[in-house]
Design a protein around this motif. Structure first.
Motif, PDB file in Angstrom:
ATOM      1  N   ALA A 200       0.755  -1.207  -0.041  1.00  0.00           N
ATOM      2  CA  ALA A 200      -0.115  -0.054  -0.204  1.00  0.00           C
ATOM      3  C   ALA A 200       0.848   1.334  -0.035  1.00  0.00           C
ATOM      4  O   ALA A 200       0.407   2.381   0.242  1.00  0.00           O
ATOM      5  CB  ALA A 200      -0.983   0.004   1.141  1.00  0.00           C
ATOM      6  N   SER A 201       2.242   1.144  -0.242  1.00  0.00           N
ATOM      7  CA  SER A 201       3.178   2.332  -0.224  1.00  0.00           C
ATOM      8  C   SER A 201       2.445   3.397  -1.315  1.00  0.00           C
ATOM      9  O   SER A 201       1.825   2.898  -2.445  1.00  0.00           O
ATOM     10  CB  SER A 201       4.520   1.806  -0.486  1.00  0.00           C
ATOM     11  OG  SER A 201       5.240   3.009  -1.148  1.00  0.00           O
ATOM     12  N   LEU A 202       2.718   4.735  -0.896  1.00  0.00           N
ATOM     13  CA  LEU A 202       2.678   5.842  -1.847  1.00  0.00           C
ATOM     14  C   LEU A 202       3.805   5.867  -2.710  1.00  0.00           C
ATOM     15  O   LEU A 202       3.586   7.043  -3.512  1.00  0.00           O
ATOM     16  CB  LEU A 202       2.375   7.007  -1.050  1.00  0.00           C
ATOM     17  CG  LEU A 202       1.148   6.839  -0.100  1.00  0.00           C
ATOM     18  CD1 LEU A 202       1.190   7.988   1.056  1.00  0.00           C
ATOM     19  CD2 LEU A 202      -0.233   6.898  -0.727  1.00  0.00           C
ATOM     20  N   LEU A 203       4.673   5.299  -2.631  1.00  0.00           N
ATOM     21  CA  LEU A 203       5.687   5.439  -4.057  1.00  0.00           C
ATOM     22  C   LEU A 203       5.090   5.518  -5.303  1.00  0.00           C
ATOM     23  O   LEU A 203       5.457   6.350  -5.938  1.00  0.00           O
ATOM     24  CB  LEU A 203       6.761   4.241  -3.763  1.00  0.00           C
ATOM     25  CG  LEU A 203       7.793   4.369  -4.965  1.00  0.00           C
ATOM     26  CD1 LEU A 203       8.630   5.723  -4.654  1.00  0.00           C
ATOM     27  CD2 LEU A 203       9.170   3.339  -4.828  1.00  0.00           C
ATOM     28  N   VAL A 204       4.337   4.216  -5.628  1.00  0.00           N
ATOM     29  CA  VAL A 204       3.694   4.449  -7.038  1.00  0.00           C
ATOM     30  C   VAL A 204       2.851   5.577  -7.240  1.00  0.00           C
ATOM     31  O   VAL A 204       2.830   6.043  -8.449  1.00  0.00           O
ATOM     32  CB  VAL A 204       2.704   2.988  -7.005  1.00  0.00           C
ATOM     33  CG1 VAL A 204       1.552   2.895  -6.153  1.00  0.00           C
ATOM     34  CG2 VAL A 204       2.432   3.013  -8.611  1.00  0.00           C
ATOM     35  N   ASP A 205       2.317   5.970  -6.228  1.00  0.00           N
ATOM     36  CA  ASP A 205       1.527   7.465  -6.549  1.00  0.00           C
ATOM     37  C   ASP A 205       2.338   8.369  -7.173  1.00  0.00           C
ATOM     38  O   ASP A 205       2.203   9.443  -7.983  1.00  0.00           O
ATOM     39  CB  ASP A 205       0.761   7.790  -5.237  1.00  0.00           C
ATOM     40  CG  ASP A 205      -0.171   6.874  -4.752  1.00  0.00           C
ATOM     41  OD1 ASP A 205      -1.314   7.039  -4.319  1.00  0.00           O
ATOM     42  OD2 ASP A 205       0.152   5.750  -4.330  1.00  0.00           O
ATOM     43  N   ASN A 206       3.540   8.617  -6.246  1.00  0.00           N
ATOM     44  CA  ASN A 206       4.303   9.468  -6.450  1.00  0.00           C
ATOM     45  C   ASN A 206       5.192   9.171  -8.049  1.00  0.00           C
ATOM     46  O   ASN A 206       5.332  10.395  -8.703  1.00  0.00           O
ATOM     47  CB  ASN A 206       5.365   9.759  -5.572  1.00  0.00           C
ATOM     48  CG  ASN A 206       4.994  10.457  -3.975  1.00  0.00           C
ATOM     49  OD1 ASN A 206       5.058  11.650  -4.143  1.00  0.00           O
ATOM     50  ND2 ASN A 206       4.526   9.815  -3.113  1.00  0.00           N
ATOM     51  N   LEU A 207       5.330   8.281  -8.264  1.00  0.00           N
ATOM     52  CA  LEU A 207       5.888   7.835  -9.488  1.00  0.00           C
ATOM     53  C   LEU A 207       4.979   8.209 -10.722  1.00  0.00           C
ATOM     54  O   LEU A 207       5.480   8.879 -11.738  1.00  0.00           O
ATOM     55  CB  LEU A 207       6.217   6.511  -9.801  1.00  0.00           C
ATOM     56  CG  LEU A 207       7.584   6.057  -8.749  1.00  0.00           C
ATOM     57  CD1 LEU A 207       7.798   4.612  -8.820  1.00  0.00           C
ATOM     58  CD2 LEU A 207       8.939   6.760  -9.049  1.00  0.00           C
ATOM     59  N   LEU A 208       3.645   8.097 -10.367  1.00  0.00           N
ATOM     60  CA  LEU A 208       2.618   8.263 -11.509  1.00  0.00           C
ATOM     61  C   LEU A 208       2.442   9.754 -11.753  1.00  0.00           C
ATOM     62  O   LEU A 208       2.335  10.474 -12.753  1.00  0.00           O
ATOM     63  CB  LEU A 208       1.380   7.627 -11.176  1.00  0.00           C
ATOM     64  CG  LEU A 208       1.134   6.363 -11.220  1.00  0.00           C
ATOM     65  CD1 LEU A 208      -0.193   5.739 -11.004  1.00  0.00           C
ATOM     66  CD2 LEU A 208       1.460   5.662 -12.648  1.00  0.00           C
TER      67      LEU A 208
END
Length: 206
Positions: A53-61
């Motif tokens: 559920a990390s927010l890394l993917v949100d930041n990459l997008l």
């Protein structure tokens, strides 16, 4: 062993809010800095191991990376991330898998792992991880590996961990992973505790 690991992490994610687990970061600053440092292009394939559920993917997008994958052993964790991203979830490759048995569909330019590797306390599991890593990462690709530091926690989520400094990371990874840079991070958990992490950036040169 894989089934036991899967059951453990499903229970963790189904028993807590994603923002309450000890490794939660509102903004994954060190990871993003090292991804930028690698110089990967926005269209390059990146995979986040144990992304859950990390927010890394949100930041990459948000930064217009267009080929992002997230792997986690917990389906519940990935369900949380997919729900949070709503329509943008279709822009991501999602894999429910134990990383030690993952069969990559293609190779990636960057492999990011914040806090999966240190849970592999058995030599056999570590070797399986490294075998998958080498099958997944393209030649000249980048590895970002983050673990608890030598003076970090000895256990996490009820499990023992293997702690590392950069010297130990380099010895474990072997000569085909060329050390580029390291960072130390003092992570404050949602409960107010402190966890010390070691980050390493490596170039894969088989």
């Amino acid at each position: 062993m894989g089934g036991e690991r899967r059951n453990h992490w499903e229970e963790v994610y189904r028993g807590k809010e994603s923002t309450a687990v000890s490794w939660y970061q509102e903004y994954p600053e060190t990871s993003l800095q090292l991804i930028q440092r690698s110089g990967v292009a926005k269209e390059d394939a990146l995979i986040d191991i144990g992304g859950g559920a990390s927010l890394l993917v949100d930041n990459l997008l948000q930064r217009d990376f267009s080929h992002v994958a997230v792997l986690d052993i917990s389906a519940a964790a990935l369900e949380c991330a997919r729900a949070r991203l709503c329509g943008r979830a279709d822009m991501v490759e999602w894999y429910v898998a134990d990383v030690t048995a993952f069969e990559p569909p293609h190779r990636y330019v960057l492999w990011h792992d914040r806090a999966v590797f240190h849970f592999l306390t058995a030599n056999e599991d570590r070797q399986c991880y490294l075998d998958v890593l080498e099958k997944t990462l393209q030649a000249g690709g980048w590895l970002i590996l983050a673990t608890f530091a030598l003076d970090g926690p000895e256990r996490c989520s009820g499990l023992p961990v293997e702690r590392y400094d950069v010297t130990k990371m380099r010895a474990t990874l072997g000569e085909r992973f060329v050390f580029v840079e390291s960072r130390e991070e003092h992570h404050t958990t949602p409960a107010g505790g402190e966890q010390k992490f070691t980050y390493g950036l490596f170039r894969y040169q088989p």
